[in-house]
Write an enzyme that holds these catalytic residues in place. Structure first.
Site, PDB file in Angstrom:
ATOM      1  N   SER A  44      19.570  -7.325  36.543  1.00  0.00           N
ATOM      2  CA  SER A  44      19.732  -6.094  37.311  1.00  0.00           C
ATOM      3  C   SER A  44      19.019  -4.962  36.592  1.00  0.00           C
ATOM      4  CB  SER A  44      21.221  -5.752  37.459  1.00  0.00           C
ATOM      5  OG  SER A  44      21.732  -5.177  36.268  1.00  0.00           O
ATOM      6  N   ASP A  45      18.736  -3.889  37.297  1.00  0.00           N
ATOM      7  CA  ASP A  45      18.325  -2.671  36.622  1.00  0.00           C
ATOM      8  C   ASP A  45      19.580  -2.015  36.039  1.00  0.00           C
ATOM      9  OD1 ASP A  45      16.823  -0.531  35.682  1.00  0.00           O
ATOM     10  OD2 ASP A  45      15.640  -0.362  37.506  1.00  0.00           O
ATOM     11  N   TYR A  46      19.396  -0.940  35.312  1.00  0.00           N
ATOM     12  CA  TYR A  46      20.473  -0.256  34.579  1.00  0.00           C
ATOM     13  C   TYR A  46      21.629   0.103  35.519  1.00  0.00           C
ATOM     14  CZ  TYR A  46      22.198   2.954  30.913  1.00  0.00           C
ATOM     15  OH  TYR A  46      22.932   3.593  29.945  1.00  0.00           O
ATOM     16  N   GLY A  82      22.665  -1.505  37.996  1.00  0.00           N
ATOM     17  CA  GLY A  82      22.340  -1.784  39.392  1.00  0.00           C
ATOM     18  C   GLY A  82      23.481  -2.440  40.141  1.00  0.00           C
TER      19      GLY A  82
END
Length: 765
Positions: A304-306, A308
């Site tokens: 995931s992104d930060y 996310g």
């Protein structure tokens, strides 16, 4: 009531994903396309020995508590956490690794804690945002893409990997391969611009540079293609915003750079923040499982992104943290970054039968397989050597490459009357503007470890290049966004006393990058007032534009005698700019993004459709597709850029006026430099499918070549097209080619005529 509706929908989607997954056999990694990720039996056995919590730990990535460089600003949650507490998490098997940490010593302490104090001794992975350099900073990716040199991108990524790996880093969150066609979006600075072909080539080159020939090497980093998918299509250029586009547009525009990155060997991919047609990417089963693994056979892992996964709640897609965990994981997001949702909720989801244990094992297997591929099981300290950290950083060779990359990224938009290059003696030079001097706004956005304090500014670069530095004056004139007392009178006095003005204006570092969308992509008002006053002196002006996006250039900026687009060039900003200003090198870069006439044209990109009412060449006509007062074109189009030569195109020749269904067609043009200086031209090949079952762009770049030309020299430049080069995503959402007429241009930009012709693709048989 809303919570109940969200929960019901989430429950239905989660159940459907679980059923779909259980209905298909577990795919062995060795059956996937791409590099073999077979695990040794000893590592495979670890999965059977792991507790549920330890498995969830291998799928949990956190910001380093002991952070480094700008990470304390970029990752504030990591900066505020406790290093001793994080060491205990590592010993307990509750995390797979950390990112944006503080160098080799931090990594050594953490790895030692795991290898000596944990139950299973599974090595940590250390990641970082190594976007455009580590301690030696190269031009921002958008600027470097202006070079139209994938090999240069490979070399700078290779250099970044050599430096970063010396500081204990195994994995970089790069390259960003999002196609960005709205200049208001700040994160376009991290990518390669608006064109699909250039995006593909740069993506593949950067992956090869980061990863090298063998991921086990202590000079190589795991690459991570991001952001999957279509983050660059955020509505209105607003960061994190909604994306709602067709599957066809995904296939034609936004997917190809990811496929190129995976073909080049990237083994990790980051889910994007945005929703895609109503389903956030982090929990989008179609995107992360059906496409990525089902169609493309991607063998690596998805991160995931930060936070996310946490943001699924704010999206209104998940009811709470547990729900978000379930939805993201069942969709195919293997690893959670920063939220701790997976370590907190995956074990209970498995125990209560809502997530299959076998699916958790498969995600763990992917992560361990990549750690094995990185050589971490053979030597957990492979990239951790504090002594190496001092010998590989900012070497003479690295800084030389930074200077080369800088000058090869500078685009000359104008050079009326051959004002440039400037002589090195006999002229008084006034450098005016907020970016004239000083250790600020040099390395650009999204750089964690490099600093402006280590970079060389414009004034220093210019003074070092001229024969008499006393002939160079420096005047700030104004701040980036506001005037300063007496600034304009001082600037006018400096300009009046000079023979030529270098007007250093544009954007500051914090005006580009993540969360830096702009409603108006113009030069700030305070700087425009300064430009007006300087222009009124009548002295010749060279605009030196600092920017992280395409910009609207108006009034005295647009009307300046010469304009250089210099982006954020990194460690050697000043010397690289001086190399171009004084003719030690001829500018050879071209715009990777279109500079529009006005912000209101955004999103603008050269490969737009004709519409049913295109304006014919010439004056604007009523009831045609254009804005009031402005054509549906760019002021400075994609591919545009000048050299110190005088370049002309002639003598188009096609091998035939027909291409057989299974054949190829060759074409060539003569490119001549009639100028007095050596030049380097980017010769570009565009096509247009005149009539197709899906409407086609007015032009599409299909190939380019960079050609060096001595004064007076002509060269024949050859291209070849095959049927595969004419593909588009058809009505049935598959690759399609249809017989018919194709126009071609061999030209210096997406709007230039160059030389043009046409051919017919003949029907099969």
């Amino acid at each position: 009531m809303n919570d109940l509706q969200i929960s019901r929908r989430a429950l239905m989607m989660g159940a459907a994903a679980t059923t779909a997954w259980l209905a298909s056999p577990v795919r062995a990694l060795t059956q996937s396309a791409g590099p073999s990720l077979t695990l040794p039996a000893s590592i495979e056995r670890l999965i059977g020995q792991m507790t549920l919590e330890e498995k969830a730990g291998q799928l949990t990535l956190l910001a380093a508590a002991w952070s480094g460089g700008a990470a304390t600003t970029l990752n504030p949650a990591g900066a505020s956490s406790n290093f001793e507490a994080q060491l205990e998490q590592a010993r307990a098997g509750r995390l797979t690794g950390v990112f944006n940490g503080n160098g080799a010593e931090m990594a050594r302490q953490m790895q030692k804690a795991v290898m000596e104090g944990s139950r299973l001794k599974i090595p940590l992975i250390f990641a970082s945002d190594v976007i455009h350099g580590f301690r030696t900073v190269f031009p921002v990716p958008l600027g470097e893409s202006a070079s139209f040199e994938p090999e240069l991108a490979r070399r700078t990524a290779r250099a970044a990997a050599i430096e970063a790996s010396a500081a204990g880093i195994d994995w970089t969150f790069a390259p960003m391969v999002d196609i960005a066609r709205d200049a208001r979006w700040g994160r376009g600075v991290e990518g390669s611009g608006e064109d699909v072909l250039l995006g593909e080539l740069m993506a593949a080159a950067r992956v090869r540079g980061f990863q090298g020939d063998d991921l086990t090497g202590d000079r190589n980093l795991l690459a991570c293609a991001k952001h999957f998918a279509a983050y660059g299509a955020a509505e209105a250029g607003l960061d994190y915003n909604t994306v709602d586009i067709s599957e066809r547009t995904l296939g034609d525009v936004y997917f190809p750079p990811f496929e190129a990155a995976f073909d080049a060997g990237a083994l990790s991919v980051m889910a994007s923040f945005n929703e895609l047609s109503g389903v956030p990417a982090t929990a989008n089963h179609w995107l992360l499982t059906d496409v990525l693994r089902g169609e493309w056979k991607f063998p690596g892992f998805v991160v995931s992104d930060y936070t996310g996964d946490e943001e699924l709640i704010a999206h209104g897609f998940a009811a709470d943290a547990r729900d978000a965990t379930k939805l993201a994981f069942l969709a195919g997001c293997d690893m959670s970054m920063q939220s701790s949702f997976y370590i907190d909720h995956l074990p209970s989801l498995v125990e209560e039968g809502e997530v299959p244990m076998a699916m958790v094992d498969e995600s763990v297997r992917r992560v361990l397989a990549v750690k094995h591929k990185l050589g971490l099981f053979d030597d957990p300290y492979r990239r951790i050597d504090p002594r190496r950290e001092t010998t590989r950083i900012r070497t003479k060779e690295m800084l030389s490459l930074a200077r080369e990359a800088g000058r090869r990224s500078i685009v000359m938009l104008k050079n009326d009357g051959d004002l440039l290059p400037l002589p090195k003696s006999g002229q008084r030079i006034a450098i005016i503007g907020p970016f004239a001097s000083g250790q600020h706004d040099l390395v650009g956005p999204w750089n964690v470890y490099g600093t402006d304090a280590d970079a060389v500014d414009l004034a220093t670069g210019v003074r070092a290049a001229v024969n008499d530095s006393s002939m160079v004056s420096v005047t700030e004139g104004c701040k980036v966004d506001e005037p300063i007392e007496g600034g304009i009178p001082a600037a006018v006095a400096a300009a009046s006393a000079a023979d030529v003005v270098l007007l250093a204006i544009g954007e500051s570092t914090n005006m580009s990058g993540e969360a830096q969308s702009r409603v108006s992509i113009t030069v700030p008002d305070a700087q425009l007032a300064l430009a007006d006053a300087v222009a009124a002196t009548g002295k010749p002006v060279v605009v030196i534009l600092k920017n992280g996006r395409a910009m609207v250039l108006d009034g005295p900026v647009r009307d300046a005698r010469a304009i250089l687009v210099t982006w954020f060039l990194g460690s050697e900003s000043g010397p690289a700019t001086a190399d171009i200003l004084f003719g030690d090198e001829s500018p050879s870069a071209r715009l990777p993004v279109s500079f529009p006439f006005a912000t209101g044209q955004e999103p603008y990109y050269y490969a737009h459709k004709t519409t049913g009412r295109p304006n014919p060449e010439g004056e604007l006509q009523p009831y045609k597709a254009h804005y009031r007062k402005y054509p549906n074109k760019a002021l400075f189009p994609f591919g545009h850029g000048l050299t110190y030569g005088d370049i002309a195109y002639s003598n188009l020749k096609l091998g035939s006026d027909r291409m057989s269904w299974n054949g190829k067609i060759a074409m060539e043009a003569t490119v001549t430099n009639s100028g007095k200086r050596a030049a380097e031209e980017v010769v570009q090949l565009y096509i247009h499918d005149a009539a197709a079952s899906i409407t086609q762009p007015v032009r599409e770049l299909k190939a380019f070549k960079k050609v060096k030309l001595a004064p007076g020299e002509s060269k024949t430049v050859n291209f070849e097209l095959s049927r595969a080069d004419l593909d588009f995503v058809g009505q049935q959402l598959g690759p399609t080619v249809e017989p018919g007429l194709f126009r071609i241009w061999i030209a210096p930009s997406a709007q230039a005529d160059g030389v043009s012709g046409s051919f017919m693709l003949m029907a099969e048989g």
